[in-house]
Design a protein around this motif. Structure first.
Motif, PDB file in Angstrom:
ATOM      1  N   HIS A 119      -7.805  -3.848   8.687  1.00 15.53           N
ATOM      2  CA  HIS A 119      -7.690  -2.838   7.640  1.00 15.53           C
ATOM      3  C   HIS A 119      -8.542  -3.272   6.460  1.00 15.53           C
ATOM      4  O   HIS A 119      -8.973  -4.427   6.363  1.00 15.53           O
ATOM      5  CB  HIS A 119      -6.221  -2.607   7.242  1.00 15.53           C
ATOM      6  CG  HIS A 119      -5.583  -3.745   6.504  1.00 15.53           C
ATOM      7  ND1 HIS A 119      -4.999  -3.594   5.272  1.00 15.53           N
ATOM      8  CD2 HIS A 119      -5.426  -5.064   6.824  1.00 15.53           C
ATOM      9  CE1 HIS A 119      -4.493  -4.745   4.877  1.00 15.53           C
ATOM     10  NE2 HIS A 119      -4.735  -5.653   5.788  1.00 15.53           N
ATOM     11  N   TYR A 129      -5.491  -6.509  14.556  1.00 14.85           N
ATOM     12  CA  TYR A 129      -5.513  -5.339  13.671  1.00 14.85           C
ATOM     13  C   TYR A 129      -6.545  -5.574  12.564  1.00 14.85           C
ATOM     14  O   TYR A 129      -6.781  -6.715  12.145  1.00 14.85           O
ATOM     15  CB  TYR A 129      -4.150  -5.099  13.035  1.00 14.85           C
ATOM     16  CG  TYR A 129      -3.051  -4.757  14.005  1.00 14.85           C
ATOM     17  CD1 TYR A 129      -3.012  -3.512  14.626  1.00 14.85           C
ATOM     18  CD2 TYR A 129      -2.029  -5.659  14.286  1.00 14.85           C
ATOM     19  CE1 TYR A 129      -1.991  -3.183  15.508  1.00 14.85           C
ATOM     20  CE2 TYR A 129      -1.002  -5.332  15.164  1.00 14.85           C
ATOM     21  CZ  TYR A 129      -0.999  -4.096  15.775  1.00 14.85           C
ATOM     22  OH  TYR A 129       0.008  -3.766  16.648  1.00 14.85           O
ATOM     23  N   GLN A 188       4.025   2.888  13.969  1.00 14.37           N
ATOM     24  CA  GLN A 188       3.195   3.751  14.804  1.00 14.37           C
ATOM     25  C   GLN A 188       3.400   3.457  16.286  1.00 14.37           C
ATOM     26  O   GLN A 188       3.439   4.381  17.114  1.00 14.37           O
ATOM     27  CB  GLN A 188       1.715   3.582  14.437  1.00 14.37           C
ATOM     28  CG  GLN A 188       1.342   4.194  13.096  1.00 14.37           C
ATOM     29  CD  GLN A 188      -0.132   4.022  12.762  1.00 14.37           C
ATOM     30  OE1 GLN A 188      -0.974   3.883  13.644  1.00 14.37           O
ATOM     31  NE2 GLN A 188      -0.444   4.010  11.472  1.00 14.37           N
ATOM     32  N   SER A 226       3.457  -0.699   9.074  1.00  9.94           N
ATOM     33  CA  SER A 226       2.997   0.641   9.455  1.00  9.94           C
ATOM     34  C   SER A 226       2.517   0.665  10.906  1.00  9.94           C
ATOM     35  O   SER A 226       2.777   1.638  11.638  1.00  9.94           O
ATOM     36  CB  SER A 226       1.871   1.104   8.530  1.00  9.94           C
ATOM     37  OG  SER A 226       2.336   1.261   7.201  1.00  9.94           O
ATOM     38  N   GLN A 227       1.845  -0.393  11.349  1.00  9.74           N
ATOM     39  CA  GLN A 227       1.380  -0.451  12.732  1.00  9.74           C
ATOM     40  C   GLN A 227       2.550  -0.502  13.709  1.00  9.74           C
ATOM     41  O   GLN A 227       2.523   0.138  14.773  1.00  9.74           O
ATOM     42  CB  GLN A 227       0.473  -1.665  12.937  1.00  9.74           C
ATOM     43  CG  GLN A 227      -0.837  -1.607  12.177  1.00  9.74           C
ATOM     44  CD  GLN A 227      -1.640  -0.367  12.486  1.00  9.74           C
ATOM     45  OE1 GLN A 227      -1.988  -0.110  13.632  1.00  9.74           O
ATOM     46  NE2 GLN A 227      -1.933   0.418  11.460  1.00  9.74           N
ATOM     47  N   LYS A 244      -2.279  -8.870  19.570  1.00  5.62           N
ATOM     48  CA  LYS A 244      -2.918  -7.711  18.953  1.00  5.62           C
ATOM     49  C   LYS A 244      -3.848  -8.175  17.837  1.00  5.62           C
ATOM     50  O   LYS A 244      -3.513  -9.102  17.079  1.00  5.62           O
ATOM     51  CB  LYS A 244      -1.873  -6.766  18.347  1.00  5.62           C
ATOM     52  CG  LYS A 244      -0.910  -6.135  19.358  1.00  5.62           C
ATOM     53  CD  LYS A 244      -1.503  -4.886  19.959  1.00  5.62           C
ATOM     54  CE  LYS A 244      -0.459  -4.114  20.751  1.00  5.62           C
ATOM     55  NZ  LYS A 244      -1.038  -2.874  21.322  1.00  5.62           N
ATOM     56  N   PHE A 273       0.669  -3.189   5.938  1.00  9.53           N
ATOM     57  CA  PHE A 273      -0.125  -2.623   7.020  1.00  9.53           C
ATOM     58  C   PHE A 273       0.520  -2.900   8.385  1.00  9.53           C
ATOM     59  O   PHE A 273       0.592  -2.019   9.249  1.00  9.53           O
ATOM     60  CB  PHE A 273      -1.544  -3.187   6.971  1.00  9.53           C
ATOM     61  CG  PHE A 273      -2.436  -2.732   8.087  1.00  9.53           C
ATOM     62  CD1 PHE A 273      -2.981  -1.449   8.084  1.00  9.53           C
ATOM     63  CD2 PHE A 273      -2.730  -3.581   9.147  1.00  9.53           C
ATOM     64  CE1 PHE A 273      -3.804  -1.028   9.126  1.00  9.53           C
ATOM     65  CE2 PHE A 273      -3.545  -3.173  10.185  1.00  9.53           C
ATOM     66  CZ  PHE A 273      -4.086  -1.890  10.167  1.00  9.53           C
ATOM     67  N   LEU A 274       0.984  -4.124   8.587  1.00  9.67           N
ATOM     68  CA  LEU A 274       1.607  -4.478   9.864  1.00  9.67           C
ATOM     69  C   LEU A 274       2.875  -3.671  10.119  1.00  9.67           C
ATOM     70  O   LEU A 274       3.137  -3.247  11.246  1.00  9.67           O
ATOM     71  CB  LEU A 274       1.913  -5.977   9.902  1.00  9.67           C
ATOM     72  CG  LEU A 274       0.706  -6.897  10.113  1.00  9.67           C
ATOM     73  CD1 LEU A 274       1.113  -8.347   9.921  1.00  9.67           C
ATOM     74  CD2 LEU A 274       0.103  -6.697  11.499  1.00  9.67           C
TER      75      LEU A 274
END
Length: 374
Positions: free
Chosen positions: A75, A73, A171, A167-168, A71, A164-165
């Motif tokens: 931000h 990502y 999700q 949170s990903q 992946k 951030f990770l």
């Protein structure tokens, strides 16, 4: 520390990594190759007489095949777009269909050293995923061997990458249309880091204002050195399980001067496991193939040689290279320590939790004389 010096270390590791990948691409399955290697290191069982604790081998492959997703990502932090090239390692259904297995699994966010990469400890990721953990490893935007700009001072922004990770991943687990739906145990999310990555993990788990309250455990391996951070005050209310691992022959992080002080400052519950003869670089997988650069068997000689002109590097420890542990043995020990610790606290099966705890408490130190506890 200059970018060129750090880059050279990274490129040494990268060269070995690329060579290893080219061999495996010739038809071998990465997980199967490593699993066979781990299983061959199992101890003799002649004296076990069926005792499940004696039979417990934290380095052996678990019941789950290992799935892997790449992946990328992105931000934004203070106007700067940060790209996180990541790999998610997870328990899969079976060897043919490597979609996520049914279940709710604990999560480990792994942060690498400076400058290294998300592949620096695949022996850990694969082991944990095979035992029911979701592991995400990623290339730090300014701390990876692949980074266009390498800047150790970016450490103050790095905890936001972990936030951030997490949170990903949440999700992904909340997406009812995806195959990770419901797979993340949001009450069991932890951090794991080595060296510079351990400092970032420390900040994220313990040190205000960087703390992410969703983090419920931490594994710190030789964190530091980073002035003003590794000896910083920990958040007094962060009563989460901590595993702290440090080698006594580490030429970059002083066992007496840094590790003992940092561990003392940490709130309970906490566990320290020391490795007699353990070095700083020896935890990184590719260093097994860099022993030609070692002096008297000490892999940290690479660091000392490359950092001797750096004003901020204390050369005192580099005066003598005492005989030290090989990277292969050191990685085997780190896997035994970390896998049993994480599985006894967060294993997905109660029987595995119980056996891991008995192993960690009764067998680990007794069967590995190089290890000690504070």
């Amino acid at each position: 520390m200059s970018r060129n010096i750090k880059s050279f270390i990274g490129y040494l590791i990268l060269a070995v990594s690329v060579a290893s990948c080219s061999l495996l691409d010739s038809g071998s399955d990465l997980a199967d190759v490593r699993s066979a290697s781990l299983e061959s290191s199992s101890p003799s069982l002649e004296h076990c007489s069926g005792d499940p604790v004696c039979l417990f081998d934290p380095t052996s492959k678990g019941i789950f095949p290992v799935g892997k997703r790449y992946k990328t990502y992105r931000h934004e932090v203070n106007g700067d777009v940060r790209e996180l090239n990541s790999i998610i390692w997870f328990p899969a259904k079976h060897l043919v269909d490597r979609s996520p297995a049914e279940g709710v699994f604990p999560v480990v966010v792994y942060t690498h050293g400076f400058p290294s990469s998300k592949e620096e400890a695949t022996y850990i990721y694969e082991n944990l995923a095979s035992h029911g953990f979701i592991v995400v490893s990623y290339d730090g935007p300014k701390s990876s061997m692949y980074s266009d700009v390498q800047d150790s001072q970016d450490i103050i922004n790095a905890p936001l990458d972990i936030k951030f990770l997490i949170s990903q991943l949440e999700q992904l687990s909340d997406d009812s249309q995806g195959d990770f739906y419901g797979r993340v145990n949001k009450q069991q999310i932890g951090v794991f880091g080595i060296s510079y990555g351990a400092v970032i993990s420390l900040l994220s788990a313990y040190v205000p204002p960087f703390v992410d309250e969703r983090i419920s455990f931490a594994v710190l391996v030789a964190p530091g050195p980073f002035p003003g951070i590794t000896t910083a005050d920990f958040g007094a209310d962060r009563d989460i399980p901590l595993l702290y691992v440090q080698g006594t022959n580490d030429k970059l992080v002083s066992y007496e001067g840094v590790s003992q002080v940092t561990f003392k400052n940490a709130p309970a519950p906490k566990t320290f496991v020391g490795i007699n003869g353990g070095t700083h670089l020896g935890y990184v997988e590719e260093t097994k193939d860099l022993m030609g650069f070692a002096v008297n068997g000490h892999i940290d000689a690479i660091l000392c040689a490359l950092l001797e002109e750096e004003e901020d590097f204390d050369q005192t420890g580099c005066a003598v290279f005492e005989p030290s542990m090989s990277p292969s043995q050191q990685q085997d020990l780190l896997l035994k320590i970390s896998s049993s610790f994480l599985r006894m606290n967060f294993g997905v099966f109660k029987e595995d939790q119980a056996n891991a705890k008995q192993y960690f408490d009764r067998v680990l130190l007794n069967s590995n004389k190089e290890l000690f506890r504070l």
